[in-house]
Design a protein around this motif. Structure first.
Motif, PDB file in Angstrom:
ATOM      1  N   UNK A  10     -19.312  14.301 -23.883  1.00 37.22           N
ATOM      2  CA  UNK A  10     -18.816  14.652 -23.062  1.00 37.22           C
ATOM      3  C   UNK A  10     -17.947  14.971 -23.271  1.00 37.22           C
ATOM      4  N   UNK A  11     -17.791  16.137 -23.694  1.00 35.18           N
ATOM      5  CA  UNK A  11     -17.123  16.876 -24.229  1.00 35.18           C
ATOM      6  C   UNK A  11     -15.358  17.490 -23.426  1.00 35.18           C
ATOM      7  N   UNK A  12     -15.237  16.707 -22.746  1.00 34.75           N
ATOM      8  CA  UNK A  12     -13.862  16.940 -22.535  1.00 34.75           C
ATOM      9  C   UNK A  12     -12.895  15.580 -22.811  1.00 34.75           C
ATOM     10  N   UNK A  13     -11.707  16.255 -22.261  1.00 36.54           N
ATOM     11  CA  UNK A  13     -10.496  14.810 -22.772  1.00 36.54           C
ATOM     12  C   UNK A  13     -10.269  14.242 -21.664  1.00 36.54           C
ATOM     13  N   UNK A  14     -10.374  12.400 -21.531  1.00 40.00           N
ATOM     14  CA  UNK A  14     -10.696  12.057 -20.163  1.00 40.00           C
ATOM     15  C   UNK A  14     -12.192  11.853 -19.576  1.00 40.00           C
ATOM     16  N   UNK A  15     -13.145  12.279 -19.787  1.00 42.49           N
ATOM     17  CA  UNK A  15     -14.335  12.348 -19.591  1.00 42.49           C
ATOM     18  C   UNK A  15     -14.191  10.754 -19.412  1.00 42.49           C
ATOM     19  N   UNK A  16     -15.420  10.891 -18.515  1.00 44.04           N
ATOM     20  CA  UNK A  16     -16.248   9.287 -17.610  1.00 44.04           C
ATOM     21  C   UNK A  16     -17.090   9.158 -17.476  1.00 44.04           C
ATOM     22  N   UNK A  17     -17.733   8.078 -17.806  1.00 44.32           N
ATOM     23  CA  UNK A  17     -19.340   7.678 -17.882  1.00 44.32           C
ATOM     24  C   UNK A  17     -19.483   6.954 -16.829  1.00 44.32           C
ATOM     25  N   UNK A  18     -20.422   7.201 -15.596  1.00 42.50           N
ATOM     26  CA  UNK A  18     -20.355   5.823 -14.185  1.00 42.50           C
ATOM     27  C   UNK A  18     -21.529   5.577 -14.587  1.00 42.50           C
ATOM     28  N   UNK A  19     -21.503   4.150 -13.811  1.00 40.70           N
ATOM     29  CA  UNK A  19     -23.127   3.586 -13.628  1.00 40.70           C
ATOM     30  C   UNK A  19     -22.978   2.877 -12.776  1.00 40.70           C
ATOM     31  N   UNK A  20     -24.366   2.882 -11.959  1.00 43.11           N
ATOM     32  CA  UNK A  20     -23.885   1.812 -10.580  1.00 43.11           C
ATOM     33  C   UNK A  20     -24.528   3.079  -9.465  1.00 43.11           C
ATOM     34  N   UNK A  21     -24.753   1.955  -8.700  1.00 44.42           N
ATOM     35  CA  UNK A  21     -25.013   3.411  -7.363  1.00 44.42           C
ATOM     36  C   UNK A  21     -22.997   3.305  -7.228  1.00 44.42           C
ATOM     37  N   UNK A  22     -22.322   2.515  -7.142  1.00 45.86           N
ATOM     38  CA  UNK A  22     -21.258   2.488  -6.577  1.00 45.86           C
ATOM     39  C   UNK A  22     -19.868   2.649  -7.960  1.00 45.86           C
ATOM     40  N   UNK A  23     -20.601   3.741  -8.811  1.00 48.56           N
ATOM     41  CA  UNK A  23     -19.756   3.640 -10.296  1.00 48.56           C
ATOM     42  C   UNK A  23     -19.031   2.491 -10.625  1.00 48.56           C
ATOM     43  N   UNK A  24     -19.916   1.138 -10.328  1.00 43.46           N
ATOM     44  CA  UNK A  24     -19.323  -0.091 -10.664  1.00 43.46           C
ATOM     45  C   UNK A  24     -18.681  -0.007 -12.258  1.00 43.46           C
ATOM     46  N   UNK A  26     -17.768   1.530 -15.834  1.00 39.76           N
ATOM     47  CA  UNK A  26     -17.305   2.837 -16.151  1.00 39.76           C
ATOM     48  C   UNK A  26     -16.761   2.932 -17.817  1.00 39.76           C
ATOM     49  N   UNK A  27     -17.396   3.927 -18.625  1.00 41.02           N
ATOM     50  CA  UNK A  27     -16.825   4.298 -20.099  1.00 41.02           C
ATOM     51  C   UNK A  27     -15.658   5.816 -19.921  1.00 41.02           C
ATOM     52  N   UNK A  28     -14.929   5.157 -19.932  1.00 44.79           N
ATOM     53  CA  UNK A  28     -13.020   6.446 -19.936  1.00 44.79           C
ATOM     54  C   UNK A  28     -13.405   7.198 -20.954  1.00 44.79           C
ATOM     55  N   UNK A  29     -13.461   7.958 -21.165  1.00 44.59           N
ATOM     56  CA  UNK A  29     -11.780   8.869 -21.911  1.00 44.59           C
ATOM     57  C   UNK A  29     -10.529   8.517 -21.535  1.00 44.59           C
ATOM     58  N   UNK A  30      -9.307   8.101 -22.726  1.00 46.25           N
ATOM     59  CA  UNK A  30      -8.152   8.037 -21.921  1.00 46.25           C
ATOM     60  C   UNK A  30      -7.489   9.865 -22.466  1.00 46.25           C
ATOM     61  N   UNK A  31      -7.981  10.291 -22.501  1.00 47.82           N
ATOM     62  CA  UNK A  31      -6.738  11.647 -23.130  1.00 47.82           C
ATOM     63  C   UNK A  31      -6.530  12.199 -24.431  1.00 47.82           C
ATOM     64  N   UNK A  32      -6.809  10.975 -25.442  1.00 45.67           N
ATOM     65  CA  UNK A  32      -6.182  11.088 -26.503  1.00 45.67           C
ATOM     66  C   UNK A  32      -7.620  10.623 -27.688  1.00 45.67           C
TER      67      UNK A  32
END
Length: 186
Positions: A10-24, A26-32
């Motif tokens: 996921x090649x953007x700063x701040x990218x989020x990988x969400x799991x679950x029907x309600x995005x319960x 998340x693995x989030x890149x913090x932008x740095x």
């Protein structure tokens, strides 16, 4: 379903990988250079073997309550530098099922057994200094000072100006002083 045979980027700063029907979850890149793992509910890490958390800098655990539980076997917290445990409010409680041992370099210094007998051993010296009165009481038996078979002096009230050094009281049936030489100076 998505099956990937190799890497996913996921090649953007701040990218989020969400799991679950309600995005319960998340693995989030913090932008740095870091990331954040978050969950809307309980989050479990379950490994069939050891699970390691390894950080080049400080690793923190935060929560309303933190529970470290070993369902079978021991739990060990080890550090290669001086460490501290502190609380900003309330007491720190250490609870052992079959006793407690306080060690320094692998040697018991303070031990409490299952009968609640307290043993202090291997200490170079024990200094007790209180800002109030210090009492040594026993509801279950005699209090012994110097009852071991080690030939050392026992000093009581040898420094400072003591107004009273008391042995026994008015209701004592006997006050006993024994020795080869008993020296009483007035």
């Amino acid at each position: 379903d998505l099956y990937v045979g190799d890497d996913v980027f996921l090649k953007t700063d701040g990218a989020v990988l969400s799991l679950g029907d309600g995005d319960d979850v998340k693995i989030t890149h913090d932008g740095s250079t870091g990331g954040k793992l978050s969950s809307a509910g309980d989050f479990f890490i379950d490994g069939a073997a050891a699970v390691d958390v390894n950080a080049a800098a400080a690793a923190g655990l935060a929560g309303t309550t933190l529970v470290l539980s070993a369902s079978s076997g021991a739990a060990t917290i080890a550090a290669t530098a001086a460490s501290s445990f502190s609380t900003s409010d309330g007491a720190i409680t250490v609870n052992g099922k079959t006793g407690l041992n306080l060690q320094e370099d692998g040697v018991d210094i303070v031990a409490i057994d299952t009968s609640r007998n307290l043993t202090v051993a291997n200490a170079a010296a024990i200094n007790i200094d209180g800002s109030g009165a210090i009492a040594v009481e026993s509801s279950g038996g005699a209090i012994t000072v110097g009852g071991d078979n080690v030939n050392q002096n026992i000093s009581i009230g040898t420094a400072g100006a003591r107004t009273l050094v008391a042995l026994g009281n008015a209701s004592a049936t006997e006050t006993q002083i024994e020795g080869t030489l008993v020296d009483v100076n007035w």
